[in-house]
Scaffold this active site. Structure first.
Site, PDB file in Angstrom:
ATOM      1  N   GLY A 277      89.772 -33.027   5.296  1.00  0.00           N
ATOM      2  CA  GLY A 277      89.357 -33.389   3.981  1.00  0.00           C
ATOM      3  C   GLY A 277      90.892 -34.153   3.003  1.00  0.00           C
ATOM      4  N   ASP A 278      90.592 -34.784   2.010  1.00  0.00           N
ATOM      5  CA  ASP A 278      91.552 -35.090   1.031  1.00  0.00           C
ATOM      6  C   ASP A 278      90.980 -35.184  -0.249  1.00  0.00           C
ATOM      7  OD1 ASP A 278      94.322 -36.507   0.993  1.00  0.00           O
ATOM      8  OD2 ASP A 278      93.348 -37.721   0.053  1.00  0.00           O
TER       9      ASP A 278
ATOM     10  N   LYS B 129      94.160 -41.861   8.983  1.00  0.00           N
ATOM     11  CA  LYS B 129      93.576 -41.685   7.547  1.00  0.00           C
ATOM     12  C   LYS B 129      92.389 -42.296   7.493  1.00  0.00           C
ATOM     13  CE  LYS B 129      94.550 -39.066   3.800  1.00  0.00           C
ATOM     14  NZ  LYS B 129      95.246 -37.902   3.471  1.00  0.00           N
TER      15      LYS B 129
ATOM     16  N   LYS C 229      95.187 -37.806  13.700  1.00  0.00           N
ATOM     17  CA  LYS C 229      94.775 -36.624  12.486  1.00  0.00           C
ATOM     18  C   LYS C 229      95.068 -36.901  11.268  1.00  0.00           C
ATOM     19  CE  LYS C 229      93.564 -32.389  11.924  1.00  0.00           C
ATOM     20  NZ  LYS C 229      92.331 -32.809  11.231  1.00  0.00           N
TER      21      LYS C 229
ATOM     22  N   LYS D 182     104.686 -37.148   8.886  1.00  0.00           N
ATOM     23  CA  LYS D 182     104.195 -35.744   8.504  1.00  0.00           C
ATOM     24  C   LYS D 182     103.847 -34.859   9.817  1.00  0.00           C
ATOM     25  CE  LYS D 182     101.722 -35.553   5.036  1.00  0.00           C
ATOM     26  NZ  LYS D 182     100.734 -35.411   3.827  1.00  0.00           N
TER      27      LYS D 182
ATOM     28  N   SER E  89      95.485 -27.415   9.868  1.00  0.00           N
ATOM     29  CA  SER E  89      94.416 -28.158  10.680  1.00  0.00           C
ATOM     30  C   SER E  89      94.729 -28.063  11.938  1.00  0.00           C
ATOM     31  CB  SER E  89      94.322 -29.557  10.293  1.00  0.00           C
ATOM     32  OG  SER E  89      93.498 -29.673   8.917  1.00  0.00           O
TER      33      SER E  89
ATOM     34  N   GLN F 106     101.205 -40.028   7.338  1.00  0.00           N
ATOM     35  CA  GLN F 106     100.813 -38.956   8.028  1.00  0.00           C
ATOM     36  C   GLN F 106     101.470 -38.816   9.517  1.00  0.00           C
ATOM     37  OE1 GLN F 106      97.940 -37.281   6.491  1.00  0.00           O
ATOM     38  NE2 GLN F 106      98.336 -35.626   7.853  1.00  0.00           N
TER      39      GLN F 106
ATOM     40  N   ASN G 187      92.037 -28.712  -4.671  1.00  0.00           N
ATOM     41  CA  ASN G 187      92.403 -28.033  -3.737  1.00  0.00           C
ATOM     42  C   ASN G 187      93.998 -27.304  -3.835  1.00  0.00           C
ATOM     43  OD1 ASN G 187      93.559 -27.968  -0.679  1.00  0.00           O
ATOM     44  ND2 ASN G 187      91.770 -26.591  -0.770  1.00  0.00           N
TER      45      ASN G 187
HETATM   46  P1  NDP Z   1      91.153 -32.771  -4.735  1.00  0.00           P
HETATM   47  O1  NDP Z   1      89.867 -33.790  -4.923  1.00  0.00           O
HETATM   48  O2  NDP Z   1      90.848 -31.197  -4.680  1.00  0.00           O
HETATM   49  O3  NDP Z   1      91.713 -32.544  -6.402  1.00  0.00           O
HETATM   50  C1  NDP Z   1      92.491 -33.745  -6.708  1.00  0.00           C
HETATM   51  C2  NDP Z   1      93.074 -33.613  -8.123  1.00  0.00           C
HETATM   52  O4  NDP Z   1      93.737 -34.539  -8.621  1.00  0.00           O
HETATM   53  C3  NDP Z   1      91.873 -33.501  -8.919  1.00  0.00           C
HETATM   54  O5  NDP Z   1      92.349 -32.539 -10.179  1.00  0.00           O
HETATM   55  C4  NDP Z   1      91.990 -34.785  -9.606  1.00  0.00           C
HETATM   56  O6  NDP Z   1      91.426 -34.870 -11.135  1.00  0.00           O
HETATM   57  C5  NDP Z   1      93.239 -35.298  -9.762  1.00  0.00           C
HETATM   58  N1  NDP Z   1      93.358 -36.727  -9.376  1.00  0.00           N
HETATM   59  C6  NDP Z   1      92.845 -37.321  -8.538  1.00  0.00           C
HETATM   60  N2  NDP Z   1      93.047 -38.718  -8.608  1.00  0.00           N
HETATM   61  C7  NDP Z   1      93.721 -38.854  -9.782  1.00  0.00           C
HETATM   62  C8  NDP Z   1      94.159 -39.885 -10.736  1.00  0.00           C
HETATM   63  N3  NDP Z   1      93.997 -41.097 -10.133  1.00  0.00           N
HETATM   64  N4  NDP Z   1      94.787 -39.559 -11.927  1.00  0.00           N
HETATM   65  C9  NDP Z   1      95.083 -38.303 -12.345  1.00  0.00           C
HETATM   66  N5  NDP Z   1      94.574 -37.285 -11.455  1.00  0.00           N
HETATM   67  C10 NDP Z   1      93.702 -37.551 -10.333  1.00  0.00           C
HETATM   68  O7  NDP Z   1      92.271 -33.143  -3.717  1.00  0.00           O
HETATM   69  P2  NDP Z   1      93.225 -32.399  -3.334  1.00  0.00           P
HETATM   70  O8  NDP Z   1      93.629 -31.271  -3.895  1.00  0.00           O
HETATM   71  O9  NDP Z   1      93.005 -32.176  -1.651  1.00  0.00           O
HETATM   72  O10 NDP Z   1      94.478 -33.385  -3.090  1.00  0.00           O
HETATM   73  C11 NDP Z   1      95.650 -33.749  -4.115  1.00  0.00           C
HETATM   74  C12 NDP Z   1      96.841 -34.345  -3.457  1.00  0.00           C
HETATM   75  O11 NDP Z   1      97.096 -33.736  -2.203  1.00  0.00           O
HETATM   76  C13 NDP Z   1      96.554 -35.766  -2.769  1.00  0.00           C
HETATM   77  O12 NDP Z   1      97.466 -36.663  -2.867  1.00  0.00           O
HETATM   78  C14 NDP Z   1      96.125 -35.688  -1.366  1.00  0.00           C
HETATM   79  O13 NDP Z   1      96.428 -36.619  -0.459  1.00  0.00           O
HETATM   80  C15 NDP Z   1      97.319 -34.478  -1.161  1.00  0.00           C
HETATM   81  N6  NDP Z   1      97.312 -33.619   0.136  1.00  0.00           N
HETATM   82  C16 NDP Z   1      96.046 -32.789   0.221  1.00  0.00           C
HETATM   83  C17 NDP Z   1      96.034 -32.250   1.434  1.00  0.00           C
HETATM   84  C18 NDP Z   1      94.808 -31.502   1.739  1.00  0.00           C
HETATM   85  O14 NDP Z   1      94.703 -30.509   2.473  1.00  0.00           O
HETATM   86  N7  NDP Z   1      93.783 -31.076   0.803  1.00  0.00           N
HETATM   87  C19 NDP Z   1      97.082 -32.253   2.483  1.00  0.00           C
HETATM   88  C20 NDP Z   1      97.929 -32.730   2.148  1.00  0.00           C
HETATM   89  C21 NDP Z   1      98.241 -33.695   0.746  1.00  0.00           C
HETATM   90  P3  NDP Z   1      89.528 -35.310 -11.110  1.00  0.00           P
HETATM   91  O15 NDP Z   1      89.024 -34.008 -10.882  1.00  0.00           O
HETATM   92  O16 NDP Z   1      89.492 -35.636 -12.652  1.00  0.00           O
HETATM   93  O17 NDP Z   1      89.523 -36.565 -10.112  1.00  0.00           O
END
Ligand code: NDP
Length: 449
Positions: A169-170, A130, A94, A118, A382, A115, A244
């Site tokens: 998603g991620d 992943k 997962k 976690k 999830s 993961q 997100n």
């Molecule tokens: P989204 O794609 O919804 O948002 C990612 C955000 O981070 C955007 O604002 C993006 O900016 C920015 N970002 C991405 N890459 C970079 C980078 N290299 N440098 C600076 N800013 C960056 O992703 P999530 O919100 O889902 O995920 C964010 C983090 O949370 C990740 O590390 C993910 O692994 C972690 N996470 C997410 C989960 C989930 O349920 N979604 C669960 C657990 C962890 P831009 O729009 O410019 O790309």
């Protein structure tokens, strides 16, 4: 750590680096974990004799594939597809799918490794995995994203299933992408099952799943603050990212009486000392989730400051929630945060702090919740989505939120149990050891497989 232990960690890492050359993020994630676990394994020889740690850093299976697709001009495009099936000792694999141009094997292996621990911390029966692609959804039309997702799933579908491997998603994979991939899976396999999580509410999704990671990271911070008889009320908070996790972390901080003053994306950050209230947040959600625009536009719309190419850690805050990506807080920034009075950091993103930054947090004994504990709320819900799919029923918003909250409280308690060092709670050790024990015991029981 004693000299002897340090040598054992170095020797372990030398083997990992030799066997996985060039995978720097994977090395970083393993190093952080084995620093906690090697002393623990030395005291618990049953794990050492069965080579549990050595087995845990080797994925059970790695799937690499070609993803060809046709762009809107009729041209052929090509991306790489990946799925890392890391560990299935306590449940089906997962973990999320990431679509981002930086995606490579080392990044996905770091994420899959984290993961495993976690998912174990959530107390739900989920193994770790992943996957993703170097595909960049930014600037692509909906039709292009759909064709890519369909091609990606055409290969992935033969490796996954509701009892085998359940992706989510991620970064770069939200409701739109999950929808296209679910549609293609259903068409190819002729079955309506819970093979993906993060689905739309009308077709098997769970209430609170979109909110879960951001809410969870704030619930975890709330628990950490409570150990010092403190709360979010009146706190100034810096958040990075605007996707997100960042969006729902902002919503929950507002609910709990704090004030979020920053958000960012990969081009810069905005600083709004008045606070990003519910109305402004709704505007950000529309900007990011529908218009797919840049955070810079916020500054123009609301008269806030915009800092091109910078990260928000220079702003004076009480609490910081990194919610964008890996290695987005370095040692210099960690020191500035602390010098400015920040004393609580809860990681919504995966591995957002460099090892040097973590050392600064720990040396200064601030409240620091590492991602594998603090952001486990997403995968926890999830897991709840999988349960609802299996039972073919849906829980209410309140039911899911209550379960999420109690899972986060439970994870916090477990971190305290394994991470207490006198007056200080070392959440890094706590999360690593608590996550490890359950997986390790399952691996011992299942023999050498
Ligand atoms: P989204 O794609 O919804 O948002 C990612 C955000 O981070 C955007 O604002 C993006 O900016 C920015 N970002 C991405 N890459 C970079 C980078 N290299 N440098 C600076 N800013 C960056 O992703 P999530 O919100 O889902 O995920 C964010 C983090 O949370 C990740 O590390 C993910 O692994 C972690 N996470 C997410 C989960 C989930 O349920 N979604 C669960 C657990 C962890 P831009 O729009 O410019 O790309």
């Amino acid at each position: 750590m004693s000299k002897e232990m340090e040598q054992k960690v170095q020797a372990f890492m030398a083997r990992v680096i030799a066997k996985n050359p060039g995978e720097v993020e994977f090395h970083q994630a393993v190093h952080e974990v084995v620093e906690s676990l090697i002393p623990f394994v030395e005291e618990n020889p049953q794990y050492k004799e069965a080579k549990i740690l050595e087995r845990m850093v080797e994925p059970e299976r790695v799937i690499l594939f070609r993803v060809p697709w046709i762009n809107d001009k009729g041209g052929v495009e090509l991306n790489k597809g990946y799925r890392i099936e890391m560990n299935s000792a306590i449940g089906p694999y997962k973990g999320g799918l990431r679509f981002h141009p930086t995606v490579n094997l080392g990044i996905l292996k770091f994420l899959a490794f984290e993961q495993v621990l976690k998912n174990s911390l959530t107390t739900l029966p989920m193994g770790g995995g992943k996957g993703g692609s170097d595909f960049d959804p930014k600037g692509k039309s909906d039709n292009e994203v759909m064709r890519f997702c369909q091609s990606f799933m055409t290969e992935l579908q033969r490796h996954i299933g509701p009892n085998t491997d359940v992706p989510a998603g991620d970064i770069g994979v939200g409701g739109r992408e999950i929808g296209y991939m679910f549609g293609q899976y259903k068409r190819l396999r002729n079955e309506f099952t819970g093979v993906l999580t993060g689905k739309g509410l009308e077709w098997g999704g769970s209430l609170i799943r979109p909110e879960a990671t951001g809410y969870g990271a704030v619930y975890f911070a709330q628990e950490m603050l409570a150990t010092r008889n403190d709360s979010f009320k009146g706190k100034i908070v810096a958040i990075s990212g605007s996707g997100n996790v960042a969006q729902y972390a902002t919503e929950k901080v507002n609910d709990l009486g704090g004030k979020v003053v920053t958000l960012s994306d990969s081009t810069g950050f905005i600083y709004d000392p008045e606070g990003i209230d519910a109305k402004k947040l709704a505007w950000v959600m529309e900007l990011k989730n529908v218009k797919r625009g840049r955070i810079k536009d916020y500054a123009e719309k609301f008269g806030a400051q915009y800092f091109e190419g910078e990260r928000p850690w220079g702003i004076k805050v009480d609490v910081a929630l990194p919610c964008a990506t890996q290695n987005e807080v370095n040692d210099e920034e960690a020191q500035i945060l602390i010098d400015n009075g920040c004393y609580c950091i809860s990681e919504g993103a995966n591995m957002p702090s460099t090892p040097e930054a973590i050392k600064i947090y720990t040396d200064n004994k601030i409240l620091y919740g590492p991602g594998k504990a603090a952001n486990a709320g997403g995968v926890a819900v999830s897991g709840l989505e999988m349960s609802q799919n299996s039972m073919r029923l849906s829980w209410t918003r309140e039911e899911v939120d209550t379960k999420l909250h109690s899972i986060m409280v439970n994870i916090h308690e477990n971190c305290v149990k394994w991470g207490k060092e006198g007056d200080f709670i070392n959440y890094v050790n706590g999360a690593n050891i608590a996550g490890f024990v359950k997986v390790a015991d399952a691996m011992l029981a299942q023999g050498v497989v």
